[in-house]
Design an enzyme around this catalytic site. Sequence first.
Site, PDB file in Angstrom:
ATOM      1  N   TRP A 145     -69.042 -46.771 -32.412  1.00 52.40           N
ATOM      2  CA  TRP A 145     -68.746 -45.509 -33.108  1.00 52.40           C
ATOM      3  C   TRP A 145     -68.974 -44.275 -32.238  1.00 52.40           C
ATOM      4  O   TRP A 145     -68.584 -43.178 -32.607  1.00 52.40           O
ATOM      5  CB  TRP A 145     -69.600 -45.385 -34.386  1.00 52.40           C
ATOM      6  CG  TRP A 145     -69.327 -46.406 -35.436  1.00 52.40           C
ATOM      7  CD1 TRP A 145     -68.485 -47.493 -35.330  1.00 52.40           C
ATOM      8  CD2 TRP A 145     -69.881 -46.459 -36.753  1.00 52.40           C
ATOM      9  NE1 TRP A 145     -68.492 -48.207 -36.503  1.00 52.40           N
ATOM     10  CE2 TRP A 145     -69.349 -47.598 -37.392  1.00 52.40           C
ATOM     11  CE3 TRP A 145     -70.789 -45.660 -37.452  1.00 52.40           C
ATOM     12  CZ2 TRP A 145     -69.692 -47.953 -38.704  1.00 52.40           C
ATOM     13  CZ3 TRP A 145     -71.132 -46.011 -38.751  1.00 52.40           C
ATOM     14  CH2 TRP A 145     -70.579 -47.140 -39.367  1.00 52.40           C
ATOM     15  N   LYS A 146     -69.665 -44.457 -31.150  1.00 48.44           N
ATOM     16  CA  LYS A 146     -70.009 -43.323 -30.265  1.00 48.44           C
ATOM     17  C   LYS A 146     -70.709 -42.222 -31.080  1.00 48.44           C
ATOM     18  O   LYS A 146     -71.415 -42.525 -32.029  1.00 48.44           O
ATOM     19  CB  LYS A 146     -68.766 -42.821 -29.525  1.00 48.44           C
ATOM     20  CG  LYS A 146     -68.025 -43.974 -28.836  1.00 48.44           C
ATOM     21  CD  LYS A 146     -66.955 -43.531 -27.892  1.00 48.44           C
ATOM     22  CE  LYS A 146     -66.299 -44.762 -27.278  1.00 48.44           C
ATOM     23  NZ  LYS A 146     -65.316 -44.441 -26.263  1.00 48.44           N
ATOM     24  N   HIS A 187     -72.240 -48.442 -20.630  1.00 48.55           N
ATOM     25  CA  HIS A 187     -70.911 -47.980 -21.046  1.00 48.55           C
ATOM     26  C   HIS A 187     -70.432 -46.917 -20.036  1.00 48.55           C
ATOM     27  O   HIS A 187     -71.241 -46.152 -19.516  1.00 48.55           O
ATOM     28  CB  HIS A 187     -70.975 -47.398 -22.458  1.00 48.55           C
ATOM     29  CG  HIS A 187     -69.615 -47.100 -23.010  1.00 48.55           C
ATOM     30  ND1 HIS A 187     -68.921 -45.960 -22.667  1.00 48.55           N
ATOM     31  CD2 HIS A 187     -68.800 -47.804 -23.834  1.00 48.55           C
ATOM     32  CE1 HIS A 187     -67.741 -45.979 -23.277  1.00 48.55           C
ATOM     33  NE2 HIS A 187     -67.643 -47.090 -23.983  1.00 48.55           N
ATOM     34  N   GLU A 245     -69.153 -44.126 -20.363  1.00 50.73           N
ATOM     35  CA  GLU A 245     -69.564 -42.756 -20.686  1.00 50.73           C
ATOM     36  C   GLU A 245     -71.015 -42.509 -20.264  1.00 50.73           C
ATOM     37  O   GLU A 245     -71.383 -41.413 -19.872  1.00 50.73           O
ATOM     38  CB  GLU A 245     -69.353 -42.485 -22.188  1.00 50.73           C
ATOM     39  CG  GLU A 245     -67.872 -42.285 -22.491  1.00 50.73           C
ATOM     40  CD  GLU A 245     -67.410 -42.804 -23.833  1.00 50.73           C
ATOM     41  OE1 GLU A 245     -68.235 -42.980 -24.745  1.00 50.73           O
ATOM     42  OE2 GLU A 245     -66.193 -43.057 -23.971  1.00 50.73           O
ATOM     43  N   GLU A 267     -63.956 -52.863 -19.632  1.00 51.50           N
ATOM     44  CA  GLU A 267     -63.306 -51.670 -20.187  1.00 51.50           C
ATOM     45  C   GLU A 267     -62.780 -50.801 -19.055  1.00 51.50           C
ATOM     46  O   GLU A 267     -63.530 -50.000 -18.483  1.00 51.50           O
ATOM     47  CB  GLU A 267     -64.314 -50.856 -21.008  1.00 51.50           C
ATOM     48  CG  GLU A 267     -64.886 -51.593 -22.197  1.00 51.50           C
ATOM     49  CD  GLU A 267     -65.423 -50.625 -23.235  1.00 51.50           C
ATOM     50  OE1 GLU A 267     -64.897 -50.610 -24.347  1.00 51.50           O
ATOM     51  OE2 GLU A 267     -66.353 -49.868 -22.917  1.00 51.50           O
ATOM     52  N   GLY A 282     -60.076 -44.494 -24.838  1.00 48.40           N
ATOM     53  CA  GLY A 282     -59.755 -43.281 -25.592  1.00 48.40           C
ATOM     54  C   GLY A 282     -58.455 -42.616 -25.175  1.00 48.40           C
ATOM     55  O   GLY A 282     -58.187 -41.478 -25.549  1.00 48.40           O
ATOM     56  N   SER A 318     -58.701 -48.690 -25.871  1.00 48.19           N
ATOM     57  CA  SER A 318     -57.529 -48.479 -26.738  1.00 48.19           C
ATOM     58  C   SER A 318     -57.033 -49.757 -27.403  1.00 48.19           C
ATOM     59  O   SER A 318     -55.826 -49.955 -27.565  1.00 48.19           O
ATOM     60  CB  SER A 318     -56.398 -47.783 -25.975  1.00 48.19           C
ATOM     61  OG  SER A 318     -56.824 -46.512 -25.528  1.00 48.19           O
ATOM     62  N   GLY A 373     -63.414 -48.609 -29.790  1.00 44.93           N
ATOM     63  CA  GLY A 373     -63.934 -47.258 -30.002  1.00 44.93           C
ATOM     64  C   GLY A 373     -63.205 -46.595 -31.159  1.00 44.93           C
ATOM     65  O   GLY A 373     -63.513 -46.828 -32.333  1.00 44.93           O
ATOM     66  N   GLY A 374     -62.206 -45.801 -30.837  1.00 44.11           N
ATOM     67  CA  GLY A 374     -61.476 -45.016 -31.840  1.00 44.11           C
ATOM     68  C   GLY A 374     -61.079 -45.789 -33.085  1.00 44.11           C
ATOM     69  O   GLY A 374     -61.316 -45.334 -34.212  1.00 44.11           O
TER      70      GLY A 374
HETATM   71  P1  PGA Z   1     -61.486 -46.806 -27.341  1.00 47.29           P
HETATM   72  O1  PGA Z   1     -63.000 -46.924 -26.782  1.00 47.29           O
HETATM   73  O2  PGA Z   1     -61.201 -48.025 -28.154  1.00 47.29           O
HETATM   74  O3  PGA Z   1     -61.481 -45.543 -28.136  1.00 47.29           O
HETATM   75  O4  PGA Z   1     -60.584 -46.724 -26.135  1.00 47.29           O
HETATM   76  C1  PGA Z   1     -63.522 -48.153 -26.340  1.00 47.29           C
HETATM   77  C2  PGA Z   1     -64.934 -47.944 -25.840  1.00 47.29           C
HETATM   78  O5  PGA Z   1     -65.217 -46.927 -25.206  1.00 47.29           O
HETATM   79  O6  PGA Z   1     -65.812 -48.798 -26.079  1.00 47.29           O
END
Ligand code: PGA
Length: 264
Positions: free
Chosen positions: A10-11, A97, A99, A169, A175, A214, A235-236
């Site tokens: 969910w970030k 991750h 990020e 990833e 994203g 994605s 993620g999204g």
């Molecule tokens: P995303 O993110 O599905 O929005 O691309 C994946 C993630 O960062 O784990």
Amino acid sequence: MRKPLIAGNWKMHGSRAQAQQLVESIHRGLAKPTAEQIEVLILPPYVYLLEALKFIQHSPLTLGAQDLYLGTQGAYTGCISGQMLVDVGCRYVLIGHSERRTIFKESLSLVAEKFIAAVDAKLIPILCIGETKRERDENKTEAIIAEQVNSVIEVAGIERFQQAVIAYEPVWAIGTGVTASPQNAQDVHAYIRNIIMKNNVDLASTIRILYGGSMKPENAAALLSMPDIDGGLIGGASLNAEHFLAICAAVSNEAAAIKLKKIG
Ligand code: PGA
């Protein structure tokens, strides 16, 4: 057998009310056959873990966190330990991750230390790895992947990977709406499994390697049909119960079709 794992990252999204609603909708919408065939994990922000736990205590859903810090207790303002995560019902934790690596400048050695901290706290680490667009364009994907995996194996030891999960990833796919093609992702997954095989042959056939970047209901089945892709880190699309459940269903259909992936 490698049981497919679908994890929702969910970030830093949502509110307490939205977190409640999302967990409840996933819990209600998860079909029983799906829940039996695959493992479904949610990774809410720390402050909503307990909220989520209320709804998933009697469900097949599993709870995890997006990061941890080293040690068990201490003067580390703003940090959360693995022991604390276990205390509030977590079974999994994301480690490294992209990020965290880029925005928070986490080094290869810190990622390795966090991986050890997770295993020592009896959490299942999901080690996230992946190359940037530039690295891919420069044909460095394999070198980057090898460095990110081997730097953890060297410090933590392959034995600590017994329960671990790896998530590939590609940074350029996170994203962005752009996904690696199933064959592209498969090639990297096979490469990762090969690195594990060089260290422990048995583990190579049991370790789960997820794809992230994605992943959506439209592309999940194609990605999951690849022999070395054992699930997804979403993620999204994990912020929308309908989309997340559609991905779970796609995976479980795929799992049924191939009778789950067999060892060896
Ligand atoms: P995303 O993110 O599905 O929005 O691309 C994946 C993630 O960062 O784990």
